[in-house]
Design an enzyme around this catalytic site. Structure first.
Site, mmCIF file in Angstrom:
data_model
loop_
_atom_site.group_PDB
_atom_site.id
_atom_site.type_symbol
_atom_site.label_atom_id
_atom_site.label_comp_id
_atom_site.label_asym_id
_atom_site.label_seq_id
_atom_site.Cartn_x
_atom_site.Cartn_y
_atom_site.Cartn_z
ATOM 1 N N TYR A 73 0.828 -1.204 0.000
ATOM 2 C CA TYR A 73 0.000 0.000 0.000
ATOM 3 C C TYR A 73 0.865 1.259 0.000
ATOM 4 O O TYR A 73 0.513 2.265 -0.604
ATOM 5 C CB TYR A 73 -0.946 0.011 1.204
ATOM 6 C CG TYR A 73 -2.049 1.020 1.047
ATOM 7 C CD1 TYR A 73 -3.196 0.699 0.326
ATOM 8 C CD2 TYR A 73 -1.944 2.297 1.583
ATOM 9 C CE1 TYR A 73 -4.208 1.624 0.148
ATOM 10 C CE2 TYR A 73 -2.959 3.231 1.409
ATOM 11 C CZ TYR A 73 -4.092 2.888 0.686
ATOM 12 O OH TYR A 73 -5.093 3.809 0.510
ATOM 13 N N PHE A 125 -5.924 21.468 -24.810
ATOM 14 C CA PHE A 125 -6.278 20.063 -24.926
ATOM 15 C C PHE A 125 -7.570 19.872 -24.131
ATOM 16 O O PHE A 125 -7.779 20.531 -23.110
ATOM 17 C CB PHE A 125 -5.176 19.130 -24.411
ATOM 18 C CG PHE A 125 -5.544 17.686 -24.624
ATOM 19 C CD1 PHE A 125 -5.494 17.137 -25.898
ATOM 20 C CD2 PHE A 125 -6.012 16.900 -23.584
ATOM 21 C CE1 PHE A 125 -5.899 15.823 -26.125
ATOM 22 C CE2 PHE A 125 -6.412 15.580 -23.812
ATOM 23 C CZ PHE A 125 -6.353 15.044 -25.081
ATOM 24 N N THR A 126 -8.415 18.957 -24.605
ATOM 25 C CA THR A 126 -9.771 18.824 -24.051
ATOM 26 C C THR A 126 -9.794 18.702 -22.525
ATOM 27 O O THR A 126 -10.372 19.547 -21.838
ATOM 28 C CB THR A 126 -10.456 17.597 -24.674
ATOM 29 O OG1 THR A 126 -9.588 16.471 -24.536
ATOM 30 C CG2 THR A 126 -10.735 17.812 -26.157
ATOM 31 N N ASP A 216 2.683 20.030 -20.485
ATOM 32 C CA ASP A 216 1.899 18.828 -20.719
ATOM 33 C C ASP A 216 2.865 17.937 -21.497
ATOM 34 O O ASP A 216 3.066 18.098 -22.690
ATOM 35 C CB ASP A 216 0.637 19.133 -21.519
ATOM 36 C CG ASP A 216 -0.172 17.878 -21.794
ATOM 37 O OD1 ASP A 216 0.390 16.767 -21.691
ATOM 38 O OD2 ASP A 216 -1.360 17.994 -22.111
ATOM 39 N N LYS A 259 0.598 7.529 -23.342
ATOM 40 C CA LYS A 259 1.184 7.909 -24.618
ATOM 41 C C LYS A 259 2.678 7.588 -24.603
ATOM 42 O O LYS A 259 3.064 6.443 -24.735
ATOM 43 C CB LYS A 259 0.924 9.396 -24.915
ATOM 44 C CG LYS A 259 -0.471 9.749 -25.383
ATOM 45 C CD LYS A 259 -1.554 9.490 -24.391
ATOM 46 C CE LYS A 259 -2.890 10.079 -24.733
ATOM 47 N NZ LYS A 259 -3.283 11.236 -23.966
ATOM 48 N N ARG A 383 -11.827 15.619 -34.455
ATOM 49 C CA ARG A 383 -11.179 16.666 -33.669
ATOM 50 C C ARG A 383 -11.531 17.979 -34.338
ATOM 51 O O ARG A 383 -10.776 18.525 -35.139
ATOM 52 C CB ARG A 383 -9.655 16.490 -33.621
ATOM 53 C CG ARG A 383 -9.205 15.378 -32.688
ATOM 54 C CD ARG A 383 -9.110 15.797 -31.237
ATOM 55 N NE ARG A 383 -10.200 15.339 -30.399
ATOM 56 C CZ ARG A 383 -10.066 14.880 -29.160
ATOM 57 N NH1 ARG A 383 -8.888 14.752 -28.617
ATOM 58 N NH2 ARG A 383 -11.105 14.565 -28.443
ATOM 59 N N PHE A 450 -17.695 15.240 -26.926
ATOM 60 C CA PHE A 450 -17.301 14.375 -28.039
ATOM 61 C C PHE A 450 -17.281 12.895 -27.656
ATOM 62 O O PHE A 450 -17.461 12.032 -28.482
ATOM 63 C CB PHE A 450 -15.928 14.796 -28.590
ATOM 64 C CG PHE A 450 -14.837 14.784 -27.562
ATOM 65 C CD1 PHE A 450 -14.628 15.877 -26.742
ATOM 66 C CD2 PHE A 450 -14.033 13.670 -27.401
ATOM 67 C CE1 PHE A 450 -13.642 15.859 -25.766
ATOM 68 C CE2 PHE A 450 -13.037 13.641 -26.436
ATOM 69 C CZ PHE A 450 -12.841 14.741 -25.616
HETATM 70 C C1 LIG Z 1 -4.137 12.133 -23.527
HETATM 71 C C2 LIG Z 1 -3.756 13.493 -23.208
HETATM 72 C C3 LIG Z 1 -4.053 14.069 -21.975
HETATM 73 C C4 LIG Z 1 -4.892 13.381 -20.918
HETATM 74 O O1 LIG Z 1 -4.344 12.196 -20.506
HETATM 75 P P1 LIG Z 1 -5.220 10.917 -20.059
HETATM 76 O O2 LIG Z 1 -4.211 9.908 -19.665
HETATM 77 O O3 LIG Z 1 -6.039 10.517 -21.233
HETATM 78 O O4 LIG Z 1 -6.079 11.346 -18.919
HETATM 79 C C5 LIG Z 1 -3.587 15.342 -21.728
HETATM 80 N N1 LIG Z 1 -2.898 16.028 -22.665
HETATM 81 C C6 LIG Z 1 -2.611 15.509 -23.871
HETATM 82 C C7 LIG Z 1 -1.832 16.315 -24.849
HETATM 83 C C8 LIG Z 1 -3.036 14.231 -24.190
HETATM 84 O O5 LIG Z 1 -2.766 13.747 -25.406
#
Ligand SMILES: *Cc1c(COP(=O)(O)O)cnc(C)c1O
Length: 478
Positions: A73, A125-126, A216, A259, A383, A450
């Protein structure tokens, strides 16, 4: 094969069969999914280019690491390993794991933003913008103007416009800017990179005003590759060296491990500031878990640590970006409008140009994504205006200049032969583009619409010329 496109720097040890479907079946699936490719099941898709998020094929080394999960934990060995790797490869002092990237965005936004603040960023970014707005900030786009034009070919189209940033600081004052969010690379601009020179300038300006820079870092390895390729001073540096220097121009980052860390789930928040770290440790227990696991299993942290080590291998990233180019080159040769230059994770079809006859209120990118699936079983993602959402104040749609369909390449998953299929599907559709009709939205969720919005084809009133071509019939009759 043309040697411009390097063969896979891996061999295949495990395979997963993929679904073969008929057009008739796909027409039914699409209708059930409200013409939203997010709502299709993966078993209904032949080649799934919805996203490169969490769709990575992990290596044998990462899978072996999964067996070494220490599911304690607190203070798991795998957390210690992840912490070491992040310090070594990214250079940040503190790391807090989160369940994925948006978990880190939630923490950062809550910790740093006060209502009435402004958060400048190189295009939104969304999920990032949603968390900023949820905490009362206004997002301000400070990307260079050229990024909003799909046809301007620039090496670093993700760059921050330093004048726009300076102007915002002059207008609202540095106190109301908790941090500048710099995405490396810029997903919504088409995976466009930011130059090292630009990162250096942003950091310099922000330091002068006491403003933090938060990256980011989701696609930071792709960004490092482009710096190596396009910025003369870095041609002879390794990806690893470039990555570390990049990160040095920030005070911390949010990361979606799904990613560039080559894992299926996970993320983290990093920072150098001790006080911010302390406050983040207090907050993370509310939303994610202990600061030493943040919603992840020990095995997930181990896979992520190993993924980070693998991600800086030149042959891996060279192959990945070459796959994007391979697909793009075929589309360009066929005259299909795509975003240029090609970015690091996807090829973006320019739906405005592809479907010139469909107005933005009828969702050309959504329409194109639906038809691409119908005709070929290839799943892509909108997009454009749907992803952009509505302005909270006015209730109006945001109307992004870029109305795109993203063909996203998962890491280490598909071969060049799969990409040939995708290219052919796009070419076939392009031939019949004039017969496609737009959509209307029949269900709109409140947040990040979306993901779950539903659509129906617009029913045309007595049109002049009925379609003689049976292959691409109107969707509702399909
Ligand atoms: C995917 C992504 C996010 C969010 O990450 P999640 O792991 O999907 O929550 C933030 N910024 C960018 C540029 C992304 O491609």
């Amino acid at each position: 094969m043309n040697t411009n496109y390097p063969a896979e720097p891996f061999k295949i040890k495990v395979v997963e069969p993929i679904a073969m479907t008929t057009r008739e079946e796909r027409a039914q699936y699409l209708k059930e999914a409200g013409y939203n490719t997010f709502l299709l099941n993966s078993a209904q898709c032949y080649i799934d280019l919805l996203t490169d998020s969490g769709t990575t094929a992990m290596s044998d080394n990462q899978w072996a690491g999964m067996m070494l999960g220490d599911e304690a934990y607190a203070g798991s060995r795998n957390f210690i390993h992840l912490q070491e790797v992040v310090r070594e490869y990214y250079g940040f002092k503190h790391i807090i794991p989160t369940h994925q990237g948006r978990g880190a965005e939630n923490l950062l936004s809550r910790l740093c933003i006060k209502p009435g603040d402004y958060v400048p960023g190189n295009m939104y970014f969304t999920t990032t913008r949603a968390h900023q707005e949820l905490n009362g900030a206004q997002f301000v786009d400070i990307i260079i103007d050229e990024a909003h034009d799909s046809q301007i070919n620039l090496p670093f189209k993700g760059n921050v416009d330093i004048n726009k940033l300076q102007k915002l600081i002059d207008e609202v004052g540095a106190d109301r800017i908790p941090y500048v969010c710099v995405a490396v690379t810029v997903n919504l601009a088409g995976g466009q990179p930011v130059s090292m020179e630009n990162l250096r300038e942003v950091k310099k300006l922000c330091s002068q005003h006491g403003i933090q820079v938060m990256f980011d870092a989701t696609r930071c390895v792709e960004n490092a590759y482009f710096i190596k390729e396009r910025e003369a001073a870095y041609a002879h540096k390794t990806i690893r060296e470039i990555l570390k220097e990049m990160m040095g121009y920030s005070d911390g980052c949010t990361m979606s491990g799904k990613k560039d860390c080559l894992v299926n789930i996970g993320g983290f928040l990093c920072m150098n500031d001790d006080d911010l770290y302390q406050r983040a440790c207090e907050l993370v227990v509310l939303f994610e878990g202990m600061p030493s696991y943040g919603g992840l299993a020990g095995r997930d942290m181990e896979a992520m640590a190993r993924g980070i080590e693998e991600s800086v291998d030149y042959h891996y990233i060279h192959h990945r970006i070459s796959q994007c180019r391979y697909l793009a080159d075929q589309l360009v040769a066929a005259g299909i409008p795509i975003v240029l230059p090609v970015g690091g994770h996807a090829v973006f079809l320019d739906a405005r140009k592809f479907l010139e006859h469909i107005p933005q209120e009828q969702f050309p990118a959504q329409t194109l994504a639906a038809h691409l699936y119908l005709e070929s079983g290839v799943r892509s993602m909108e997009r454009g205006i749907v992803s952009a959402g509505r302005n909270k104040e006015t209730g109006e749609h945001y109307r992004p200049k870029l109305e795109l369909v993203r063909l996203t390449i998962p890491r280490r998953v598909y071969t060049y032969a799969h990409l040939d299929v995708v290219a052919q599907a796009c070419k076939d559709l392009y031939q019949h583009r004039s017969q496609l009709q737009g959509m209307q939205m029949v269900y709109e969720p409140k947040f990040l619409r979306f993901f779950t919005a539903r659509f129906e084809p617009v029913v045309q009133k007595a049109v002049a010329k009925p379609s003689a071509e049976p292959k691409v019939a109107a969707l509702e009759t399909a």
